[in-house]
Design an enzyme around this catalytic site. Structure first.
Site, PDB file in Angstrom:
ATOM      1  CB  ALA A 156       2.813  24.632  40.242  1.00 59.19           C
TER       2      ALA A 156
ATOM      3  CE  LYS B  54      -2.090  26.636  30.591  1.00 58.92           C
ATOM      4  NZ  LYS B  54      -1.133  27.547  31.765  1.00 58.92           N
TER       5      LYS B  54
ATOM      6  CG  ASP C 161       5.582  22.347  39.223  1.00 58.42           C
ATOM      7  OD1 ASP C 161       5.009  22.892  38.206  1.00 58.42           O
ATOM      8  OD2 ASP C 161       6.399  22.940  40.039  1.00 58.42           O
TER       9      ASP C 161
ATOM     10  CG  ASP D 273       1.754  24.680  29.802  1.00 57.39           C
ATOM     11  OD1 ASP D 273       2.063  25.492  28.768  1.00 57.39           O
ATOM     12  OD2 ASP D 273       1.391  25.193  30.698  1.00 57.39           O
TER      13      ASP D 273
ATOM     14  CB  CYS E 140       3.481  31.124  28.288  1.00 60.60           C
ATOM     15  SG  CYS E 140       4.746  31.181  29.596  1.00 60.60           S
TER      16      CYS E 140
END
Length: 732
Positions: free
Chosen positions: A185, A189, A215, A268, A321
């Site tokens: 989520a 991507k 997710d 990620d 990130c």
């Protein structure tokens, strides 16, 4: 400015404390409407001290680095490479907005208003020198904003942070790959992965591979469903499991797929998110080094689970990130130590040469309430529950130390900073001031051989213990910081409700725990997961044969049997089936495996909604009660031999504008006559050139819409947004 030739595909065809003097001033065009920017906190002393000490940039670069972090993030977006109007959209950007927005860019002190990202393939990703707030609020940019909203809504474009586009490009996805997006989520991507997969497939055919987008949070899963719905793909399963506990699916039955492993894994992971400071400035106020430390263990176990699910020879991309080495290099170093020679770090420095990136760090320190530590041996025993040996470059413990050698605060003495002996320079860190982006970290891992047996068993024990550990609460605590939905103009509640309704998810309080995580309930005969309708293969021959007969679909060209599923356990012809989903062969095989192992995977959404029950009174004898959905039409249209009408431009536009037209009122009488002869019910209207005969071979470039043929008229079954978008494109 050149770019690659587009490939036809699956798109919808209708479709923080400092003085105010130190706060950067808003751009001239923004100052009139966003005075609140002056009162925001754009600094945090702890943040600055931490990253100066970690030396993620050179001392002479620090001012540039921090100055850029205090500026709003420029908006970025991607053109769908499989979209039917890919060429037209690119032309509008290049020939219209590049020029028309230039004056505003010059006024704001920028050289260019919008431009392609130089490192993204085929110039399909664009960078704007305006922030998202400017684009929304500035009247001069209003036309550009409306363009972005419309094209995003119909699936021709995705608004996505530039650095977020990087990880999928390093996965090297092929059309026959099984791909797992572990923490997917809000879905940009995942959308990108599906684009790459479909683009590489043979024209006119579905990929043999598939994407599982997972997710843990059910609300964010539905944002993910909403986002990926625009891809119009049959090759997607959206799941709602914890990434670190994603199930093993192995069966002794004679199935096409008897073990679920993946060729590619995108990991990620949830993170502290300080790379997103420019678009989420509230992080300035909340940032502290404990966020990264608290997530380190969770990140390691999620990454290890991803490697367990990866096939030998497969590739995994680990990304965050965050700019914090505790969440980045330390995690990569730990998984390399655990995996030994079975996993290697891939050097991708020669890929995407125009993307400016920094090599991974080889040395760093760990900060905690007690101060700075260069080595685990310096950590007092009482603090070793929160400061772990895996956070340090060497990952070594100090078995001979019983009390630790440091003081309770300040700089902790040690001989020399540790240096990692692993090739962490192969990792890449993207820093904001290099190309005016956010911050990001990426590592590419290759699985050379099976993981060590002891490590697999250790992973299982750790996963079991972690279920009720503080790691879960850390995940939930940080999720509000790092998850930024790109559906700017739709409220989360509406998106969640719409996606849930379409996919059988019942939004009840009982379906979640206090923290909002999914709760597993004991299996029942139909559907294992509370609050979620089961995925059931449609076996009713009456329904299936009725669809095939009405639309003229032949099994040899487009098989329906075994590829249709519903979210309702009553699939009889007299049952309450409202929506029928089409799944690719690969998705079908995984669903069969999941059923065989007791539905371990919690399926939130699957395949493509292809048919929807029509409640109109016109559904009489000889007609079909299931119409084709707008998103399903591009996929099934090439295989339809009945219920197709061919309209010239003038009649096609009239339908879009007036929505309903009686047969005698069409400009071309022949078209009205043909429409009157078609069986009542759903039909597809295909646009043909005026010089063509009133029939044409349908392919991925064909423009078509769905209509309802009544007793005396044709009525468009397309949303107003899709009608407006098509009218605009046809006017070009």
């Amino acid at each position: 400015m050149g770019r690659g030739r587009r490939r036809g595909g699956r798109s919808r065809i209708n479709q923080s404390e400092d003085s105010r003097e130190n706060v950067p001033k808003p751009l001239k065009s923004e100052a009139s409407f966003d005075s609140s920017i002056q009162s925001r906190i754009w600094s945090n002393q702890d943040f600055e001290e931490y990253y100066k000490e970690q030396r993620i940039v050179k001392t002479e670069e620090w001012d540039s680095f921090i100055d850029v972090l205090r500026k709003p993030l420029p908006a970025a977006f991607r053109v769908n490479s499989n979209g039917q109007f890919c060429d037209e959209i690119w032309s509008i950007l290049e020939n219209d907005f590049v020029k028309s927005l230039q004056a505003e860019a010059v006024e704001s002190g920028e050289v260019e208003a919008i431009k392609p990202l130089p490192w993204y393939p085929n110039n399909l990703a664009w960078h704007s020198n305006f922030s998202r707030k400017e684009i929304r609020k500035n009247q001069i940019l209003e036309r550009f904003h409306e363009f972005l909203k419309l094209e995003t809504e119909v699936g021709n474009m995705t608004r996505q942070e530039a650095v977020s586009m990087v990880p999928p490009l390093f996965l090297d996805v092929h059309p026959d790959h099984f791909v797992l997006d572990m923490c997917a989520a809000p879905g940009s991507k995942t959308f990108q992965l599906l684009e790459i997969m479909h683009e590489a497939a043979e024209p006119g055919s579905l990929p043999n591979g598939m994407v599982v987008a997972n997710d843990v949070d059910y609300k964010r899963s539905n944002l993910l469903i909403h986002q990926t719905k625009r891809t119009c793909t049959t090759n997607l399963i959206v799941t709602n499991n914890e990434g670190q506990h994603f199930p093993n699916c192995n069966s002794n039955r004679a199935l096409s797929v008897d073990q679920l492993l993946f060729d590619r894994v995108l990991c990620d992971v949830p993170c502290s998110g300080d790379g997103t400071l420019r678009k989420a400035p509230d992080i300035w106020r909340r940032w502290n080094s404990g966020s990264g430390n608290g997530l380190h263990s969770l990140q390691v176990v999620i990454a290890m689970r991803g490697l367990s699910l990866l096939k030998v020879g497969g590739r995994m991309v680990y990304s965050t990130c965050s700019m914090n080495p505790i969440e980045n290099e330390a995690v990569v170093a730990e998984i390399l130590r655990r995996c030994g020679c079975s996993v290697e770090l891939v050097d991708v420095s020669d890929k995407l040469p125009e993307l400016i990136r920094r090599p991974g760090l080889k040395k760093w320190k760990v900060h905690d309430r007690g101060g700075w530590y260069r080595s685990y041996k310096d950590v007092p025993k009482l603090q070793r529950d929160s400061v772990l040996r895996s956070m340090f470059p060497s990952g070594k413990s100090d078995k001979d130390s019983t009390t630790g050698g440091g003081s309770s605060s300040g700089e902790i003495a040690s001989d020399e900073p540790e240096v990692c002996d692993l090739p962490l320079e192969r990792c890449m860190r993207i820093v904001p001031h290099d190309q005016n982006t956010g911050g990001f970290f990426i590592a590419v891992l290759h699985k050379v051989s099976p993981l060590p047996d002891f490590q697999e068993k250790l992973n299982q024990r750790r996963n079991t213990r972690a279920r009720n550990s503080s790691e879960r609460s850390s995940y939930e605590e940080v999720s509000d910081i790092v998850v930024v939905t790109q559906l700017e103009d739709t409220t989360e509640e509406i998106v969640v409700e719409e996606a849930a309704s379409d996919n059988g998810l019942k939004l009840e309080k009982e379906s979640t725990s206090k923290e909002g995580t999914a709760v597993e309930v004991p299996p029942v005969q139909k559907g294992k997961w509370k609050g979620l309708d089961p995925v059931v293969f449609l076996r009713d021959e009456t329904v299936i044969n009725g669809i095939k007969r009405f639309y003229g679909i032949r099994d040899e060209s487009f098989p329906l049997n075994g590829h249709l599923v519903t979210r309702n356990s009553d699939t009889s012809s007299k049952g309450n089936v409202k929506r029928i989903y089409y799944v690719s062969r690969s998705v079908k095989d995984v669903l069969e495996l999941n059923l065989a192992v007791g539905q371990k995977i919690k399926v939130a959404s699957v395949g493509l909604k292809m048919f929807e029950k029509q409640s109109a009174r016109e559904c009489e004898a000889g007609s079909c009660s299931f119409r084709i959905t707008s998103e399903g039409l591009p996929v099934i249209l090439p295989y339809m031999t009945k219920q197709i009408l061919y309209a010239t431009m003038v009649d096609f536009k009239n339908l879009l504008q007036h929505k309903s037209i009686k047969f005698p009122d069409f400009v071309h009488p022949q078209f009205g006559q043909k429409a009157a002869e078609v069986a009542e019910g759903y039909c597809a209207i295909v646009l043909v050139d005026g010089t063509q005969k009133l029939s044409v071979k349908v392919n991925s470039s064909t423009i078509a819409i769905g209509c309802w043929k009544g007793k005396a008229s044709l009525t468009v079954m397309v949303t107003t947004v899709d009608c407006d978008q098509l009218i605009q494109k046809l006017a070009l």
